[in-house]
Design an enzyme around this catalytic site. Structure first.
Site, PDB file in Angstrom:
ATOM      1  N   ARG A 170    -104.303 -13.240 -36.173  1.00 31.67           N
ATOM      2  CA  ARG A 170    -103.401 -14.286 -35.558  1.00 31.67           C
ATOM      3  C   ARG A 170    -103.764 -14.380 -34.155  1.00 31.67           C
ATOM      4  O   ARG A 170    -104.536 -13.577 -33.584  1.00 31.67           O
ATOM      5  CB  ARG A 170    -101.855 -13.701 -35.614  1.00 31.67           C
ATOM      6  N   ARG A 174     -97.760 -19.344 -26.997  1.00 28.29           N
ATOM      7  CA  ARG A 174     -96.595 -19.209 -26.721  1.00 28.29           C
ATOM      8  C   ARG A 174     -96.160 -20.512 -26.053  1.00 28.29           C
ATOM      9  O   ARG A 174     -97.019 -21.061 -25.054  1.00 28.29           O
ATOM     10  CB  ARG A 174     -96.415 -18.352 -25.480  1.00 28.29           C
ATOM     11  N   ARG A 247    -118.759  -0.830 -30.394  1.00 23.20           N
ATOM     12  CA  ARG A 247    -119.105  -1.614 -29.322  1.00 23.20           C
ATOM     13  C   ARG A 247    -118.793  -0.761 -27.849  1.00 23.20           C
ATOM     14  O   ARG A 247    -118.117   0.095 -28.018  1.00 23.20           O
ATOM     15  CB  ARG A 247    -118.475  -2.941 -29.017  1.00 23.20           C
ATOM     16  N   ARG A 278    -115.480  -9.937 -18.099  1.00 19.33           N
ATOM     17  CA  ARG A 278    -114.445  -9.986 -17.017  1.00 19.33           C
ATOM     18  C   ARG A 278    -114.828  -9.350 -15.717  1.00 19.33           C
ATOM     19  O   ARG A 278    -115.562  -8.519 -15.661  1.00 19.33           O
ATOM     20  CB  ARG A 278    -113.001  -9.744 -17.534  1.00 19.33           C
ATOM     21  N   GLU A 298    -117.467  -6.255 -16.220  1.00 19.62           N
ATOM     22  CA  GLU A 298    -117.658  -5.489 -17.545  1.00 19.62           C
ATOM     23  C   GLU A 298    -118.823  -6.486 -18.335  1.00 19.62           C
ATOM     24  O   GLU A 298    -118.708  -7.745 -18.571  1.00 19.62           O
ATOM     25  CB  GLU A 298    -116.341  -5.584 -18.165  1.00 19.62           C
ATOM     26  N   TYR A 346    -109.099   1.682 -32.647  1.00 19.31           N
ATOM     27  CA  TYR A 346    -108.793   1.466 -31.252  1.00 19.31           C
ATOM     28  C   TYR A 346    -107.162   1.597 -31.238  1.00 19.31           C
ATOM     29  O   TYR A 346    -106.480   1.100 -31.973  1.00 19.31           O
ATOM     30  CB  TYR A 346    -109.153  -0.099 -30.883  1.00 19.31           C
ATOM     31  N   ASP A 348    -103.954   1.739 -28.248  1.00 17.86           N
ATOM     32  CA  ASP A 348    -103.293   1.343 -27.102  1.00 17.86           C
ATOM     33  C   ASP A 348    -102.768   2.990 -26.793  1.00 17.86           C
ATOM     34  O   ASP A 348    -102.449   3.445 -27.462  1.00 17.86           O
ATOM     35  CB  ASP A 348    -102.356   0.383 -27.016  1.00 17.86           C
TER      36      ASP A 348
END
Length: 365
Positions: A170, A174, A247, A278, A298, A346, A348
């Site tokens: 998804r 917003r 990666r 970035r 990066e 991955y 958080d």
């Protein structure tokens, strides 16, 4: 003899060590790098806490986890509001009304919804065959071309048409003028940096840096009753089924003789022709007022042995390979596997802490 040998002084290992110490257990922590903290390690440069391995912004909706980290050190009220640069255009992220207003010269949510819906309808993609078609079917042409396509190709090192559609389940749209990137209730960054937080967690444990676990595996294993391994699962088993794919990210840090380089902590470069993904300006994470500034560019790259693995490539092929290694791990009686690399997932930071606490509870009672 130690109760636990913990391989890796990152967040998972440090939380487990802290919980073990609370239960009166002894821990030996070994770390191959010359510092603790894993990828959340911060080093001070020009009075600025620099996130050496990329931006780490703590966010969670779990009140218990928020209280847990705040007990370790003070957190500020930093809110992640990145911006994206595409050629000579600048947009707010996540995709919100500020983004759509700049892109199409509109003002209302209804106008934005109609614009996106019309683009999606024109494409008539019913069954997306790849990431490009998936993204186009979710956000239309303009948002995809300017803010997703080039950035994603740089991140994964291959065209979006060659990436599986499931990578993007998804894409949050917003229809408010809200630039807060995360939906989580709690958000911030430790004012003294993450290294100080990990130091607190490791109090009472013996820590050996610059220690290659695999070079000393037999002697280290003999020093503890059980082992908590937070490294690469495939490496633990000597890549017996072949290496899992990752990666990685290369960083170029630079000290600049100005007090403010880009006006924001995180600026994404979504144009494919710009080689980096970035630029991070670290002082803005803690509202710094120093006379100089430190930035990090990066670059996303394919992982090779000897590099630091960052993002698991969770496609069908690698998931199937991981399950083979997971079966070996599940059969271990003396070794506990955890963390981002141990789970080939991955995480958080709040999820890493939650997983470590759950693991410690199951192990220590």
């Amino acid at each position: 003899m130690y109760d636990y040998l913990i391989v890796g002084a990152g967040l998972f290992g440090a939380v487990f060590a802290s919980e073990a110490r609370k239960k009166g257990k002894t821990c030996l922590v070994v770390e191959k790098r010359g510092h603790i903290g894993g990828n959340i390690y911060c080093e001070e440069i020009e009075g600025i806490q620099v996130h050496r391995y990329g931006a780490h912004i703590f966010h969670t909706s779990d009140k218990k986890i928020w209280e847990y980290v705040n007990a370790l050190g003070e957190f500020n009220n930093y809110v992640n509001s990145p911006v994206a640069v595409y050629k000579d255009e600048l947009y707010n992220l996540p995709f919100n009304m500020n983004t759509f207003s700049k892109m199409w010269g509109i003002r209302t949510p209804q106008e934005a919804k109609e614009k996106i819906a019309s683009q999606i309808e024109e494409l008539q993609i019913t069954e997306p065959k790849n990431l490009e078609e998936q993204a186009l079917s979710l956000v239309g042409t303009d948002v995809y071309e300017k803010l997703i396509k080039g950035y994603t190709q740089k991140q994964w090192g291959r065209p979006c048409t060659e990436l599986p559609s499931f990578i993007i389940r998804r894409l949050p749209l917003r229809f408010t003028y809200d630039n807060n990137y995360f939906n989580d209730r709690y958000q911030g960054i430790p004012t003294e940096g993450y290294t100080a937080l990990v130091e607190k967690l490791l109090e009472g444990a013996e820590v050996r840096l610059n220690t290659d676990y695999f070079a000393e595996k037999e002697s280290l294993d003999a020093q503890a009753e059980k082992i908590v391994f937070t490294g690469m699962l495939d490496e633990y088993y000597q890549f017996c089924y072949g290496p899992l794919q990752y990666r990685t990210v290369r960083f170029e840090a630079e000290v600049l003789d100005c007090d403010n380089y880009q006006g924001n902590a995180v600026v994404n470069y979504t144009d494919y022709e710009v080689p980096y993904t970035r630029i991070i300006e670290h002082k803005h994470f803690v509202f710094g007022k120093q006379e100089k500034t430190v930035i990090s560019r990066e670059y996303s790259e394919e992982w090779k042995p000897g590099m630091e693995p960052y993002y698991p490539v969770n496609d069908d092929k690698n998931t199937e390979l991981f399950q083979k290694y997971r079966a070996l791990a599940d059969a271990e009686e003396r070794v506990i596997f955890g963390g981002r690399l141990g789970a080939y997932k991955y995480y958080d930071m709040d999820k890493v802490i939650a997983a470590a606490l759950e693991c410690a509870e199951a192990e220590l009672g």
